[in-house]
Scaffold this motif. Structure first.
Motif, PDB file in Angstrom:
ATOM      1  N   ALA A  60       2.669  -2.386 -24.990  1.00  0.00           N
ATOM      2  CA  ALA A  60       1.796  -1.310 -25.452  1.00  0.00           C
ATOM      3  C   ALA A  60       1.882  -1.097 -26.954  1.00  0.00           C
ATOM      4  N   ALA A 110       5.916   6.053 -21.029  1.00  0.00           N
ATOM      5  CA  ALA A 110       6.192   4.743 -21.621  1.00  0.00           C
ATOM      6  C   ALA A 110       7.129   3.892 -20.780  1.00  0.00           C
ATOM      7  N   HIS A 123       4.577  -1.883 -20.063  1.00  0.00           N
ATOM      8  CA  HIS A 123       4.436  -1.369 -21.420  1.00  0.00           C
ATOM      9  C   HIS A 123       5.377  -2.076 -22.388  1.00  0.00           C
ATOM     10  N   GLU A 156       2.563  -6.760 -32.346  1.00  0.00           N
ATOM     11  CA  GLU A 156       3.086  -5.765 -31.421  1.00  0.00           C
ATOM     12  C   GLU A 156       3.290  -6.402 -30.058  1.00  0.00           C
ATOM     13  N   GLU A 193       2.723   7.175 -29.232  1.00  0.00           N
ATOM     14  CA  GLU A 193       1.931   8.336 -28.847  1.00  0.00           C
ATOM     15  C   GLU A 193       2.213   8.784 -27.421  1.00  0.00           C
ATOM     16  N   MET A 194       3.097   8.069 -26.712  1.00  0.00           N
ATOM     17  CA  MET A 194       3.383   8.371 -25.312  1.00  0.00           C
ATOM     18  C   MET A 194       4.618   9.246 -25.169  1.00  0.00           C
ATOM     19  N   LYS A 212       0.891   2.014 -29.426  1.00  0.00           N
ATOM     20  CA  LYS A 212       0.505   3.110 -28.536  1.00  0.00           C
ATOM     21  C   LYS A 212       1.727   3.814 -27.950  1.00  0.00           C
TER      22      LYS A 212
END
Length: 318
Positions: free
Chosen positions: A207, A219, A243, A204, A213-214, A210
């Motif tokens: 971020a 983001a 990010h 990845e 989920e933002m 994650k």
């Protein structure tokens, strides 16, 4: 920078051929060996490394004279000095779960000793090329570092078992504007290099997962202008957060390039496991012998630095 890695874990030698290192490039051989020593087996790593000890001393057959690249293809080798093929006598037809043994059987019709060309030992020649790339990048003000978070938390590893881990690798000082779209993008090229490291099962950037989920407002990395740092727009526009991991649309934006690699637990464990004897196609039990890391992520971190360095040096054409 183009690579051809050759040899096998229990062959007389492993090595790499490297194309694209410019004539006259000075290679600090002491620093290169120190980089290889970080990855070398038997170096401790808090008790996580294999007890197999190999000096991993690099020898240049051609392309480097007196620490200076000649411009021709570089050929470097590492001698395997501490092999124990007898440890693998029980797995000639019984694939070890989690290993590439079955993959090798499908592709080559046999299970190689110690994993053969699929072995994690093959990251040693990768680190020769990566170590050279790191030195080339340093001359351009680019540095690469890594950190490791062992899997399974701080819990004790059960006897005979292993754990995975997460490696974060970061390049700082890499300039904006390098890369492209699609498979020519920096993320695409870096991911391909990272997945070339045995045991890496996830990658990845920034971020990463994650971001799913933002909210978009969370983001997105806001742009701003910093103080006068030079004549070009690349030198003045920065991101307030990172990010994106330093890459947008496959192109570097001048922020640190941040990637995280998920390493699976070392598949070589001494606990009894179920398998199949491929010669008879009957069920089989197996206990893996030999000397293996309890967590490959620690030495894998050095390989991650090498892989990132090779890709970024190629982009900069240093």
């Amino acid at each position: 920078m183009k690579l051809h890695i050759f040899g096998e874990s229990h062959a007389p030698e492993i090595g790499v051929e490297i194309e694209g290192v410019p004539k006259g490039t000075v290679i600090d051989l002491v620093a290169l060996q120190a980089f290889l020593d970080r990855r070398a087996p038997g170096n401790g790593q808090g008790g996580m490394s294999t007890p197999r000890k190999e000096p991993d001393k690099v020898e240049f057959d051609k392309g480097v004279v007196g620490g200076v690249a000649t411009g021709e293809t570089i050929r470097a080798v590492i001698r395997n000095t501490n092999t124990r093929p007898q440890d693998y006598a029980n797995v000639t037809t019984v694939p070890r779960p989690g290993h590439a043994d079955y993959a090798s059987w499908l592709k080559c019709g046999k299970i190689p000793t110690g994993g053969g060309k699929w072995s994690g030992r093959m990251t040693a020649p990768l680190c020769i090329a990566g170590g050279i790339a790191l030195q080339m990048l340093a001359k351009k003000g680019v540095t690469i570092s890594s950190s490791v978070r062992r899997g399974h938390g701080d819990s004790a590893i059960p006897v005979g078992d292993s754990v995975g881990g997460v490696v974060e690798v970061v390049a700082t000082g890499f300039p904006a504007g390098y890369g492209d779209v699609g498979t020519d993008g920096l993320e695409s090229k870096l991911a391909a290099a990272f997945f070339g490291i045995p045991a890496v099962k996830g990658v990845e950037f920034g971020a990463g997962f994650k971001l799913a989920e933002m909210l978009g407002s969370e983001a997105n990395d806001a742009f701003e202008v910093k103080g006068d740092q030079g004549p070009g727009i690349r030198d003045q526009v920065v991101l307030r957060t990172n990010h994106c991991g330093g890459i947008l649309g496959g192109v570097s934006v001048g922020m640190p390039i941040v990637a995280r690699l998920a390493f699976k637990p070392t598949p070589s464990i001494s606990l009894e496991q179920d398998s199949v004897d491929l010669a008879t196609m009957t069920p089989a039990k197996i206990r893996v012998k030999g000397r293996h890391d309890r967590c490959v992520a620690f030495r894998g971190a050095v390989a991650a630095e090498a892989a990132m360095a090779i890709v970024l040096a190629d982009e900069l054409e240093v």
